[in-house]
Design a protein around this motif. Structure first.
Motif, short mmCIF file in Angstrom:
data_model
loop_
_atom_site.label_atom_id
_atom_site.label_comp_id
_atom_site.label_asym_id
_atom_site.label_seq_id
_atom_site.Cartn_x
_atom_site.Cartn_y
_atom_site.Cartn_z
N SER A 1 4.45 1.49 -11.40
CA SER A 1 4.44 1.65 -9.94
C SER A 1 3.02 1.86 -9.43
CB SER A 1 5.32 2.83 -9.51
OG SER A 1 6.65 2.68 -9.97
N TYR A 2 2.72 1.27 -8.28
CA TYR A 2 1.45 1.47 -7.59
C TYR A 2 1.75 2.10 -6.22
CZ TYR A 2 -0.70 -1.52 -11.11
OH TYR A 2 -1.15 -2.06 -12.30
N LYS A 3 1.23 3.31 -6.02
CA LYS A 3 1.48 4.04 -4.77
C LYS A 3 0.14 4.40 -4.13
CE LYS A 3 4.76 7.21 -4.57
NZ LYS A 3 5.46 8.53 -4.69
N VAL A 4 0.05 4.15 -2.82
CA VAL A 4 -1.16 4.47 -2.09
C VAL A 4 -1.00 5.83 -1.40
CG1 VAL A 4 -0.41 3.20 0.00
CG2 VAL A 4 -2.85 3.64 -0.41
N TYR A 5 -2.06 6.63 -1.45
CA TYR A 5 -2.09 7.96 -0.84
C TYR A 5 -3.13 7.94 0.28
CZ TYR A 5 0.69 9.86 -4.67
OH TYR A 5 1.71 10.11 -5.57
N VAL A 6 -2.70 8.31 1.48
CA VAL A 6 -3.58 8.26 2.66
C VAL A 6 -3.58 9.63 3.33
CG1 VAL A 6 -4.10 7.05 4.80
CG2 VAL A 6 -2.86 5.85 2.97
N ALA A 7 -4.76 10.21 3.47
CA ALA A 7 -4.86 11.49 4.18
C ALA A 7 -4.43 11.29 5.64
CB ALA A 7 -6.28 12.03 4.11
N THR A 8 -3.90 12.33 6.23
CA THR A 8 -3.38 12.22 7.60
C THR A 8 -4.47 11.86 8.60
OG1 THR A 8 -3.64 14.62 7.82
CG2 THR A 8 -1.47 13.80 7.16
N SER A 9 -5.73 12.10 8.27
CA SER A 9 -6.84 11.81 9.18
C SER A 9 -7.36 10.39 9.05
CB SER A 9 -7.99 12.79 8.92
OG SER A 9 -8.44 12.69 7.57
N VAL A 10 -6.85 9.62 8.07
CA VAL A 10 -7.35 8.27 7.79
C VAL A 10 -6.43 7.24 8.43
CG1 VAL A 10 -7.84 6.59 5.98
CG2 VAL A 10 -8.49 8.98 5.67
N ASN A 11 -7.03 6.24 9.05
CA ASN A 11 -6.28 5.16 9.68
C ASN A 11 -6.39 3.90 8.81
OD1 ASN A 11 -4.89 3.48 11.39
ND2 ASN A 11 -6.53 3.31 12.90
N LEU A 12 -5.44 3.74 7.89
CA LEU A 12 -5.40 2.57 7.02
C LEU A 12 -4.75 1.42 7.78
CD1 LEU A 12 -5.77 1.33 4.14
CD2 LEU A 12 -3.45 2.13 3.64
N THR A 13 -5.49 0.31 7.96
CA THR A 13 -4.97 -0.81 8.75
C THR A 13 -4.55 -2.00 7.90
OG1 THR A 13 -7.21 -1.73 9.05
CG2 THR A 13 -6.41 -0.15 10.71
N ASN A 14 -5.06 -2.12 6.69
CA ASN A 14 -4.70 -3.28 5.86
C ASN A 14 -4.89 -2.95 4.39
OD1 ASN A 14 -3.83 -5.88 5.35
ND2 ASN A 14 -5.87 -6.76 5.45
N LEU A 15 -4.03 -3.54 3.55
CA LEU A 15 -4.11 -3.30 2.11
C LEU A 15 -3.72 -4.58 1.39
CD1 LEU A 15 -4.58 -1.26 -0.19
CD2 LEU A 15 -2.17 -0.63 -0.02
N GLY A 16 -4.59 -5.04 0.49
CA GLY A 16 -4.33 -6.28 -0.23
C GLY A 16 -3.32 -6.11 -1.35
N SER A 17 -2.80 -7.24 -1.81
CA SER A 17 -1.83 -7.24 -2.92
C SER A 17 -2.46 -7.86 -4.14
CB SER A 17 -0.56 -8.01 -2.53
OG SER A 17 0.10 -7.39 -1.46
N LYS A 18 -2.12 -7.33 -5.29
CA LYS A 18 -2.65 -7.85 -6.54
C LYS A 18 -1.67 -7.55 -7.67
CE LYS A 18 -7.17 -8.34 -8.74
NZ LYS A 18 -8.55 -7.82 -8.79
N MET A 19 -1.47 -8.53 -8.55
CA MET A 19 -0.53 -8.36 -9.66
C MET A 19 -1.31 -8.07 -10.94
SD MET A 19 2.55 -10.91 -10.76
CE MET A 19 3.74 -10.45 -12.05
N PRO A 20 -0.85 -7.11 -11.73
CA PRO A 20 -1.57 -6.78 -12.97
C PRO A 20 -1.47 -7.88 -14.01
CG PRO A 20 0.52 -5.59 -12.87
CD PRO A 20 0.36 -6.28 -11.54
N ASP A 21 -2.53 -8.07 -14.77
CA ASP A 21 -2.55 -9.03 -15.87
C ASP A 21 -2.48 -8.24 -17.18
OD1 ASP A 21 -2.84 -11.20 -17.51
OD2 ASP A 21 -5.00 -11.42 -17.20
N ILE A 22 -1.28 -8.20 -17.76
CA ILE A 22 -1.03 -7.36 -18.92
C ILE A 22 -0.72 -8.26 -20.12
CG2 ILE A 22 0.32 -5.45 -19.85
CD1 ILE A 22 1.02 -4.69 -16.97
N LYS A 23 -1.46 -8.11 -21.18
CA LYS A 23 -1.30 -8.95 -22.36
C LYS A 23 -0.09 -8.48 -23.19
CE LYS A 23 -5.13 -11.00 -21.20
NZ LYS A 23 -5.10 -12.33 -20.55
N ASN A 24 0.54 -9.47 -23.88
CA ASN A 24 1.67 -9.19 -24.79
C ASN A 24 2.80 -8.45 -24.09
OD1 ASN A 24 0.25 -10.30 -27.06
ND2 ASN A 24 -0.91 -8.39 -27.20
N CYS A 25 3.07 -8.86 -22.85
CA CYS A 25 4.09 -8.15 -22.08
C CYS A 25 4.71 -9.11 -21.08
CB CYS A 25 3.45 -6.96 -21.35
SG CYS A 25 4.65 -5.87 -20.56
N ASN A 26 6.04 -9.07 -20.96
CA ASN A 26 6.74 -9.81 -19.93
C ASN A 26 6.80 -8.94 -18.68
OD1 ASN A 26 9.51 -10.43 -18.44
ND2 ASN A 26 8.90 -12.30 -19.48
#
Length: 301
Positions: free
Chosen positions: A23-48
């Motif tokens: 799981s990937y979870k983002v943590y944002v302080a209440t004072s921060v204004n997060l407007t955009n977040l990119g997506s990325k898939m992990p590249d894991i060897k020897n794993c489905n």
């Protein structure tokens, strides 16, 4: 500390093919204004790796972490099925985020005229590398093992047990449960030798939900008995490895007795309903021309 991405796994020690959740979870302080977040898939060897479908409408939740309050969001999630014993490395992953920050100025007039303006700032959020201990599957596998790791049951059904020669018979084997459903191979059934046997059809009816892959996998076998008689279709034995007990288990279907009657004009008398495996290869193909002697007649589509 005001904005970061945290990668976590449900287990740090698993068997080969045993599922674990990343799981990937983002943590944002209440004072921060997060407007955009990119997506990325992990590249894991020897794993489905199979992605978990999350709701499109994402909502932040309030969470207390390391003595602070954050707005948190489960950004992406995956089910991992390690394919090789040893150390499985989940590499660090970097997500690009955009934060709106108040524009600062020492000009009093600019502050008065443009108060509340903000500027977008890019911040890369990198996760830490994770390592998983993958244990090899123990000895004890038989010819009835088709790669299943999890918790399963099996059942079956047959279209009919009383048929005439050259009638098609359909046998369905239904595998149900939770585990590496997608990676399980098709069970082999020893049908009577004089049956025509076709490649089985596999229907995947499982879903990924709550961090598990569960549901049904249906194997459909089509066979055609060519001669009258009484035949035994053996039970299907399905061996799988149960990680919770650390042992192999076997579940089985029912066996069937198939009674095949001699049809009218069948076998040596030349049954007109007889269809060979070679003939079936041409089903669905267009017939363009019919030739008789020197005459050539076109057949309309």
């Amino acid at each position: 500390d005001d904005l970061f991405m945290l990668a976590t796994v449900s287990k740090t020690s698993v068997y080969e093919q045993e599922a674990l959740v990343l799981s990937y979870k983002v943590y944002v302080a209440t004072s921060v204004n997060l407007t955009n977040l990119g997506s990325k898939m992990p590249d894991i060897k020897n794993c489905n790796v199979q992605e978990v479908e999350l709701p499109q409408q994402k909502e932040f939740k309030l969470e207390h972490y390391n003595g602070r309050n954050y707005r948190t969001l489960l950004w992406s999630q995956y089910i991992l099925f390690p394919q090789k014993a040893g150390e499985l490395v989940i590499p660090s992953l970097t997500f690009e985020s955009i934060v709106a920050m108040p524009m600062q100025t020492n000009d009093i007039l600019d502050m008065f005229l443009n108060g509340g303006r903000s500027v977008e700032v890019r911040k890369d959020l990198s996760t830490r590398e994770l390592k998983i201990d993958v244990k090899p599957l123990p000895q004890g596998r038989t010819q009835d093992y088709y790669g299943g790791v999890g918790d399963f049951s099996v059942s079956s059904s047959i279209s009919s047990t009383d048929v005439t020669a050259n009638d098609a018979v359909t046998l369905k084997v239904i595998l149900s449960g939770t585990g590496n459903m997608k990676l399980i191979k098709t069970p082999e059934i020893q049908f009577p030798k004089d049956f025509d046997i076709y490649d089985p059809k596999v229907d995947n009816k499982f879903t990924i939900k709550n961090g598990t892959q569960s549901g049904n996998k249906v194997f459909e076998y089509l066979v055609i008995p060519r001669h009258a008689g009484e035949y035994e279709i053996p039970a299907v034995n399905f061996q799988y490895f149960d990680p919770s007990s650390g042992a192999y288990k076997t579940v089985s279907t029912d066996a069937y007795t198939l009674k095949v009657a001699k049809g009218e004009g069948s076998e040596s008398q030349g049954n007109v309903s007889y269809v060979s495996k070679e003939d079936l290869k041409f089903v669905g193909q267009d017939v363009r021309f019919h030739t008789t002697g020197t005459d050539l007649m076109k057949v309309d589509d």
